[in-house]
Design an enzyme around this catalytic site. Structure first.
Site, PDB file in Angstrom:
ATOM      1  N   HIS A 226     -18.622  35.539 -19.373  1.00 18.49           N
ATOM      2  CA  HIS A 226     -18.598  34.674 -20.536  1.00 18.49           C
ATOM      3  C   HIS A 226     -19.002  35.363 -21.839  1.00 18.49           C
ATOM      4  O   HIS A 226     -18.568  34.942 -22.909  1.00 18.49           O
ATOM      5  CB  HIS A 226     -19.493  33.452 -20.297  1.00 18.49           C
TER       6      HIS A 226
ATOM      7  N   ASN B 267     -22.756  32.609 -16.036  1.00 21.88           N
ATOM      8  CA  ASN B 267     -22.079  33.084 -17.238  1.00 21.88           C
ATOM      9  C   ASN B 267     -21.384  34.429 -17.028  1.00 21.88           C
ATOM     10  O   ASN B 267     -21.019  35.095 -18.009  1.00 21.88           O
ATOM     11  CB  ASN B 267     -23.083  33.198 -18.393  1.00 21.88           C
TER      12      ASN B 267
ATOM     13  N   LYS C  12     -22.694  26.134  -7.288  1.00 19.03           N
ATOM     14  CA  LYS C  12     -23.264  25.735  -8.569  1.00 19.03           C
ATOM     15  C   LYS C  12     -24.419  24.761  -8.365  1.00 19.03           C
ATOM     16  O   LYS C  12     -25.451  24.867  -9.036  1.00 19.03           O
ATOM     17  CB  LYS C  12     -22.201  25.114  -9.471  1.00 19.03           C
TER      18      LYS C  12
ATOM     19  N   HIS D 272     -16.357  34.687 -24.452  1.00 18.83           N
ATOM     20  CA  HIS D 272     -16.598  33.885 -25.647  1.00 18.83           C
ATOM     21  C   HIS D 272     -16.283  34.664 -26.925  1.00 18.83           C
ATOM     22  O   HIS D 272     -15.808  34.089 -27.912  1.00 18.83           O
ATOM     23  CB  HIS D 272     -18.050  33.407 -25.674  1.00 18.83           C
TER      24      HIS D 272
ATOM     25  N   GLU E 214     -31.518  26.955 -17.192  1.00 12.29           N
ATOM     26  CA  GLU E 214     -31.024  28.318 -17.393  1.00 12.29           C
ATOM     27  C   GLU E 214     -32.122  29.259 -17.891  1.00 12.29           C
ATOM     28  O   GLU E 214     -31.952  30.031 -18.822  1.00 12.29           O
ATOM     29  CB  GLU E 214     -29.847  28.322 -18.379  1.00 12.29           C
TER      30      GLU E 214
ATOM     31  N   GLU F  36     -12.856  30.224 -12.772  1.00 13.97           N
ATOM     32  CA  GLU F  36     -14.212  29.778 -12.484  1.00 13.97           C
ATOM     33  C   GLU F  36     -14.470  29.715 -10.978  1.00 13.97           C
ATOM     34  O   GLU F  36     -15.614  29.789 -10.536  1.00 13.97           O
ATOM     35  CB  GLU F  36     -14.466  28.416 -13.123  1.00 13.97           C
TER      36      GLU F  36
ATOM     37  N   ARG G 268     -30.814   7.679 -27.837  1.00 18.31           N
ATOM     38  CA  ARG G 268     -31.715   8.635 -27.167  1.00 18.31           C
ATOM     39  C   ARG G 268     -31.416   8.798 -25.673  1.00 18.31           C
ATOM     40  O   ARG G 268     -32.267   9.249 -24.919  1.00 18.31           O
ATOM     41  CB  ARG G 268     -33.183   8.259 -27.383  1.00 18.31           C
TER      42      ARG G 268
ATOM     43  N   ARG H 261     -29.658  30.649 -13.160  1.00 17.08           N
ATOM     44  CA  ARG H 261     -28.465  29.932 -13.628  1.00 17.08           C
ATOM     45  C   ARG H 261     -27.642  30.763 -14.609  1.00 17.08           C
ATOM     46  O   ARG H 261     -26.440  30.559 -14.739  1.00 17.08           O
ATOM     47  CB  ARG H 261     -28.854  28.592 -14.261  1.00 17.08           C
TER      48      ARG H 261
ATOM     49  N   LYS I 144     -24.746  20.528 -18.420  1.00 15.57           N
ATOM     50  CA  LYS I 144     -24.597  21.167 -19.724  1.00 15.57           C
ATOM     51  C   LYS I 144     -23.586  20.386 -20.554  1.00 15.57           C
ATOM     52  O   LYS I 144     -22.452  20.176 -20.124  1.00 15.57           O
ATOM     53  CB  LYS I 144     -24.113  22.611 -19.573  1.00 15.57           C
TER      54      LYS I 144
ATOM     55  N   HIS J 117     -10.000  28.912 -22.128  1.00 14.37           N
ATOM     56  CA  HIS J 117     -11.337  29.342 -21.724  1.00 14.37           C
ATOM     57  C   HIS J 117     -11.305  30.099 -20.396  1.00 14.37           C
ATOM     58  O   HIS J 117     -11.922  31.163 -20.259  1.00 14.37           O
ATOM     59  CB  HIS J 117     -12.270  28.134 -21.617  1.00 14.37           C
TER      60      HIS J 117
END
Length: 375
Positions: free
Chosen positions: A249, A246, A228, A253, A238, A186, A122, A242, A144, A267
């Site tokens: 993206h 993206n 960032k 993606h 997000e 990026e 956990r 935030r 993330k 990527h």
């Protein structure tokens, strides 16, 4: 001298250190976060072969034993199977919550190790030591963590903040030029989405950054991390700003899905073409002017990144399939498409409920085949 960029998240705040020689200081810097003198080090075969001895020696100098968990390189490792394998090996080491996991690699390793740490008993602490430019400026910061599924990229994961990030510029000396360009995507993203001055600095200094000039590279990485960190501190989960991170993206993606998440399209390369598409789509919708869209594309292309669908292996694409992938994107809500679009260079915004038909028409104009039409 290293630069310290704080990520302000209250009792979960941490520092990102950017500079040279940080790997040799890793033991001293990590020691405050562990209790039993050992850390599981998740790394891939390539990184461990090149830099594992340096990290092991640095940890040993501080009385910390490195317990390697070595995985195959490549996006395919970031899967349910890869997560199960890493989790099982951590359990076999009998780690407890007083131990830590160290993610030592690129974005794949960081995501996989971070997610494993998030769910192990956990939650267990972890440290990021990113070894690619892309990971240093993006995926290692912000918490993330995720794995990919056959239905899409990063769809199963958790927010789990690291305790420390060490971005050592010296490890980039062994990074292939193609990976440097992918990481640069990026970096320029931060200029395009919210800092026109930084974007203009990158226009002038792209060659120096890609050539690994120490001063230029340190500034590019540190400024990216600063931006960032500011956004993550404001919107960790997000729910608002935030999402700007993206930029590129949603298109990117979809292209990664169509090309199989492999070496055909990295990527960062997908993000590069995705950002150029986002600016041209913004211009097509009348949100941004064509001059800014063209300037953005030129600046991206100056690094050697793709900016057109025709630049991507697998072209021509089916426009309908690309839109279908966009519907599976994490940012989509109730079947509605969400994009990060732009009003100008350095001025991006979240656009919700984007008309899928307009996206389809735009992709066809960009060279994709109409839905259902055979190439």
């Amino acid at each position: 001298m290293s630069r310290i960029v704080p990520v302000g998240l209250g009792d979960r705040a941490y520092d990102v250190l950017v500079g040279e020689g940080l790997l040799e200081q890793a033991g001293r810097l990590i020691a405050p976060f562990q209790k039993r003198g050992r850390t599981a080090v998740v790394s891939d075969e390539t990184v461990w072969g090149m830099h594992g001895a340096r990290l092991t020696a640095a940890l040993a100098a501080a009385g910390i034993e490195a317990l390697p968990v070595i995985v195959p390189p490549g996006e395919q490792t970031k899967s349910f199977e890869g997560l199960a394998d890493v989790s099982d090996r951590l359990l076999a080491m009998e780690l407890d919550r007083g131990d830590i996991v160290t993610a030592f690699g690129g974005g794949v390793v960081g995501d996989l190790a971070g997610f494993a740490a998030a769910i192990y008993k956990r939650g267990i602490d972890f440290v990021q030591i990113p070894t690619t430019l892309l990971a240093q400026v993006d995926s290692s910061v912000g918490g993330k963590t995720a794995i990919d599924t056959p239905r899409g990229k990063n769809l199963v994961g958790a927010f789990h903040q690291p305790r420390l990030v060490l971005a050592d510029q010296t490890v980039l000396s062994t990074l292939p030029d193609r990976e440097m360009r992918a990481g640069y995507a990026e970096i320029i993203k931060y200029g395009l989405l919210g800092d026109r001055v930084f974007f203009e600095w990158l226009e002038m200094n792209v060659a120096a950054v890609l050539a690994r000039d120490p001063e230029a590279l340190a500034h590019a990485v540190a400024r990216s991390v600063e931006m960032k960190a500011e956004i993550v501190a404001e919107d960790e989960k997000e729910q608002g700003r935030r999402a700007l991170l993206n930029l590129g993206h949603t298109f990117g993606h979809a292209l990664e899905s169509e090309t199989g998440y492999g070496d055909a399209l990295l990527h960062g390369e997908a993000v590069g073409v995705g950002m150029a598409l986002a600016f041209r789509f913004s211009a097509r919708l009348g949100l941004a002017n064509g001059q800014d869209a063209e300037r953005a594309s030129r600046a991206i292309a100056a690094s050697g990144l793709p900016t057109r669908l025709r630049d991507v292996p697998g072209h021509p694409f089916d426009a309908g399939r690309l839109v279908m992938h966009m519907g599976q994107d994490k940012k989509a809500e109730a079947g509605r498409l969400t994009f990060i679009l732009a009003r100008a260079l350095g001025d991006a915004f979240v656009a919700k409920d984007v008309d899928a038909a307009a996206v389809l028409e735009f992709l066809v104009a960009e060279g994709a085949h109409p839905s259902g039409e055979k190439p």
